[in-house]
Design a protein around this motif. Structure first.
Motif, PDB file in Angstrom:
ATOM      1  N   ASN A  23      -8.141  -1.597  -0.973  1.00 35.23           N
ATOM      2  CA  ASN A  23      -7.960  -0.396  -1.783  1.00 35.23           C
ATOM      3  C   ASN A  23      -6.543  -0.268  -2.345  1.00 35.23           C
ATOM      4  O   ASN A  23      -5.921   0.792  -2.233  1.00 35.23           O
ATOM      5  CB  ASN A  23      -8.353   0.842  -0.973  1.00 35.23           C
ATOM      6  CG  ASN A  23      -8.577   2.034  -1.865  1.00 35.23           C
ATOM      7  OD1 ASN A  23      -8.981   1.892  -3.024  1.00 35.23           O
ATOM      8  ND2 ASN A  23      -8.338   3.216  -1.342  1.00 35.23           N
ATOM      9  N   LYS A  24      -6.037  -1.323  -2.925  1.00 33.63           N
ATOM     10  CA  LYS A  24      -4.731  -1.309  -3.571  1.00 33.63           C
ATOM     11  C   LYS A  24      -4.873  -1.857  -4.988  1.00 33.63           C
ATOM     12  O   LYS A  24      -5.766  -2.648  -5.260  1.00 33.63           O
ATOM     13  CB  LYS A  24      -3.721  -2.144  -2.790  1.00 33.63           C
ATOM     14  CG  LYS A  24      -3.424  -1.572  -1.424  1.00 33.63           C
ATOM     15  CD  LYS A  24      -2.362  -2.362  -0.729  1.00 33.63           C
ATOM     16  CE  LYS A  24      -2.108  -1.731   0.634  1.00 33.63           C
ATOM     17  NZ  LYS A  24      -1.077  -2.428   1.352  1.00 33.63           N
TER      18      LYS A  24
ATOM     19  N   PHE B 279     -17.046  -5.907 -14.029  1.00 30.24           N
ATOM     20  CA  PHE B 279     -16.472  -4.651 -13.538  1.00 30.24           C
ATOM     21  C   PHE B 279     -16.762  -3.527 -14.531  1.00 30.24           C
ATOM     22  O   PHE B 279     -17.129  -2.420 -14.132  1.00 30.24           O
ATOM     23  CB  PHE B 279     -14.971  -4.795 -13.334  1.00 30.24           C
ATOM     24  CG  PHE B 279     -14.557  -5.432 -12.031  1.00 30.24           C
ATOM     25  CD1 PHE B 279     -15.360  -6.347 -11.381  1.00 30.24           C
ATOM     26  CD2 PHE B 279     -13.334  -5.120 -11.473  1.00 30.24           C
ATOM     27  CE1 PHE B 279     -14.962  -6.932 -10.189  1.00 30.24           C
ATOM     28  CE2 PHE B 279     -12.935  -5.698 -10.277  1.00 30.24           C
ATOM     29  CZ  PHE B 279     -13.747  -6.608  -9.631  1.00 30.24           C
ATOM     30  N   ASP B 280     -16.584  -3.811 -15.816  1.00 32.12           N
ATOM     31  CA  ASP B 280     -16.842  -2.792 -16.844  1.00 32.12           C
ATOM     32  C   ASP B 280     -18.318  -2.390 -16.857  1.00 32.12           C
ATOM     33  O   ASP B 280     -18.646  -1.209 -17.001  1.00 32.12           O
ATOM     34  CB  ASP B 280     -16.409  -3.294 -18.219  1.00 32.12           C
ATOM     35  CG  ASP B 280     -14.894  -3.454 -18.326  1.00 32.12           C
ATOM     36  OD1 ASP B 280     -14.164  -2.838 -17.527  1.00 32.12           O
ATOM     37  OD2 ASP B 280     -14.448  -4.207 -19.212  1.00 32.12           O
TER      38      ASP B 280
ATOM     39  N   ARG C 207     -12.069   1.243 -10.957  1.00 37.62           N
ATOM     40  CA  ARG C 207     -11.945   0.175 -11.962  1.00 37.62           C
ATOM     41  C   ARG C 207     -10.530   0.089 -12.510  1.00 37.62           C
ATOM     42  O   ARG C 207     -10.006  -0.997 -12.765  1.00 37.62           O
ATOM     43  CB  ARG C 207     -12.960   0.421 -13.094  1.00 37.62           C
ATOM     44  CG  ARG C 207     -12.778  -0.430 -14.337  1.00 37.62           C
ATOM     45  CD  ARG C 207     -12.919  -1.908 -14.027  1.00 37.62           C
ATOM     46  NE  ARG C 207     -12.682  -2.724 -15.186  1.00 37.62           N
ATOM     47  CZ  ARG C 207     -11.494  -3.221 -15.533  1.00 37.62           C
ATOM     48  NH1 ARG C 207     -10.415  -2.965 -14.819  1.00 37.62           N
ATOM     49  NH2 ARG C 207     -11.383  -3.984 -16.598  1.00 37.62           N
ATOM     50  N   GLU C 208      -9.894   1.243 -12.674  1.00 42.71           N
ATOM     51  CA  GLU C 208      -8.542   1.284 -13.236  1.00 42.71           C
ATOM     52  C   GLU C 208      -7.489   0.726 -12.283  1.00 42.71           C
ATOM     53  O   GLU C 208      -6.345   0.521 -12.672  1.00 42.71           O
ATOM     54  CB  GLU C 208      -8.199   2.707 -13.658  1.00 42.71           C
ATOM     55  CG  GLU C 208      -9.016   3.141 -14.872  1.00 42.71           C
ATOM     56  CD  GLU C 208      -8.865   4.609 -15.224  1.00 42.71           C
ATOM     57  OE1 GLU C 208      -8.359   5.398 -14.388  1.00 42.71           O
ATOM     58  OE2 GLU C 208      -9.278   4.972 -16.338  1.00 42.71           O
ATOM     59  N   MET C 209      -7.871   0.438 -11.048  1.00 47.03           N
ATOM     60  CA  MET C 209      -6.951  -0.185 -10.095  1.00 47.03           C
ATOM     61  C   MET C 209      -6.854  -1.694 -10.313  1.00 47.03           C
ATOM     62  O   MET C 209      -6.037  -2.357  -9.696  1.00 47.03           O
ATOM     63  CB  MET C 209      -7.398   0.097  -8.664  1.00 47.03           C
ATOM     64  CG  MET C 209      -7.246   1.542  -8.261  1.00 47.03           C
ATOM     65  SD  MET C 209      -7.855   1.860  -6.587  1.00 47.03           S
ATOM     66  CE  MET C 209      -6.892   0.712  -5.620  1.00 47.03           C
TER      67      MET C 209
ATOM     68  N   PHE D 209       2.304  -2.681 -15.313  1.00 46.22           N
ATOM     69  CA  PHE D 209       1.297  -2.232 -14.346  1.00 46.22           C
ATOM     70  C   PHE D 209       1.887  -2.150 -12.942  1.00 46.22           C
ATOM     71  O   PHE D 209       1.694  -1.167 -12.220  1.00 46.22           O
ATOM     72  CB  PHE D 209       0.100  -3.179 -14.382  1.00 46.22           C
ATOM     73  CG  PHE D 209      -1.056  -2.784 -13.493  1.00 46.22           C
ATOM     74  CD1 PHE D 209      -1.992  -1.853 -13.933  1.00 46.22           C
ATOM     75  CD2 PHE D 209      -1.227  -3.354 -12.243  1.00 46.22           C
ATOM     76  CE1 PHE D 209      -3.069  -1.494 -13.130  1.00 46.22           C
ATOM     77  CE2 PHE D 209      -2.295  -3.007 -11.439  1.00 46.22           C
ATOM     78  CZ  PHE D 209      -3.225  -2.071 -11.890  1.00 46.22           C
ATOM     79  N   ILE D 210       2.617  -3.190 -12.548  1.00 48.24           N
ATOM     80  CA  ILE D 210       3.241  -3.218 -11.228  1.00 48.24           C
ATOM     81  C   ILE D 210       4.244  -2.072 -11.082  1.00 48.24           C
ATOM     82  O   ILE D 210       4.252  -1.377 -10.063  1.00 48.24           O
ATOM     83  CB  ILE D 210       3.919  -4.576 -10.970  1.00 48.24           C
ATOM     84  CG1 ILE D 210       2.836  -5.666 -10.805  1.00 48.24           C
ATOM     85  CG2 ILE D 210       4.824  -4.525  -9.749  1.00 48.24           C
ATOM     86  CD1 ILE D 210       3.372  -7.070 -10.769  1.00 48.24           C
ATOM     87  N   ARG D 211       5.068  -1.856 -12.092  1.00 46.69           N
ATOM     88  CA  ARG D 211       6.048  -0.774 -12.021  1.00 46.69           C
ATOM     89  C   ARG D 211       5.366   0.588 -11.939  1.00 46.69           C
ATOM     90  O   ARG D 211       5.835   1.474 -11.214  1.00 46.69           O
ATOM     91  CB  ARG D 211       6.981  -0.834 -13.228  1.00 46.69           C
ATOM     92  CG  ARG D 211       7.914  -2.030 -13.198  1.00 46.69           C
ATOM     93  CD  ARG D 211       8.794  -2.079 -14.458  1.00 46.69           C
ATOM     94  NE  ARG D 211       9.496  -3.326 -14.526  1.00 46.69           N
ATOM     95  CZ  ARG D 211      10.649  -3.577 -13.911  1.00 46.69           C
ATOM     96  NH1 ARG D 211      11.203  -2.648 -13.172  1.00 46.69           N
ATOM     97  NH2 ARG D 211      11.235  -4.757 -14.043  1.00 46.69           N
TER      98      ARG D 211
END
Length: 85
Positions: free
Chosen positions: A32-33, A51-52, A65-67, A80-82
């Motif tokens: 869950n990350k 996924f979509d 999905r946005e994860m 994304f990482i930041r």
């Protein structure tokens, strides 16, 4: 930092390597990350489409999905990482 970057693999001469990478990817999804798939040459495009579709068919919530980011752009991955750090 709580983010995972997943590069995966292709089977090459030993299909066990690809199987291990797939199992790792499954484990990553369970923790869950936020997860990045470095989508070089569209390698993960079919997974992204799945996924979509899962969102459209209501098997996966949009916020989950946005994860997951699928990108070949290192700049987009960095952003994304930041945003998720």
């Amino acid at each position: 930092m709580n983010i995972t970057v997943y590069c995966g693999s292709n089977p090459g001469k030993n299909p066990n390597f690809s199987l291990a990478a797939t199992k790792l990817g499954t484990w990553i999804g369970l923790i869950n990350k936020p997860t990045v798939f470095y989508n070089v040459d569209g390698y993960y495009e079919s997974l992204k489409e799945q996924f979509d579709r899962m969102v459209q068919e209501e098997f996966l919530k949009l916020d989950v999905r946005e994860m997951f980011l699928f990108s070949e752009s290192l700049q987009e991955i960095d952003t994304f990482i930041r945003e998720h750090s």
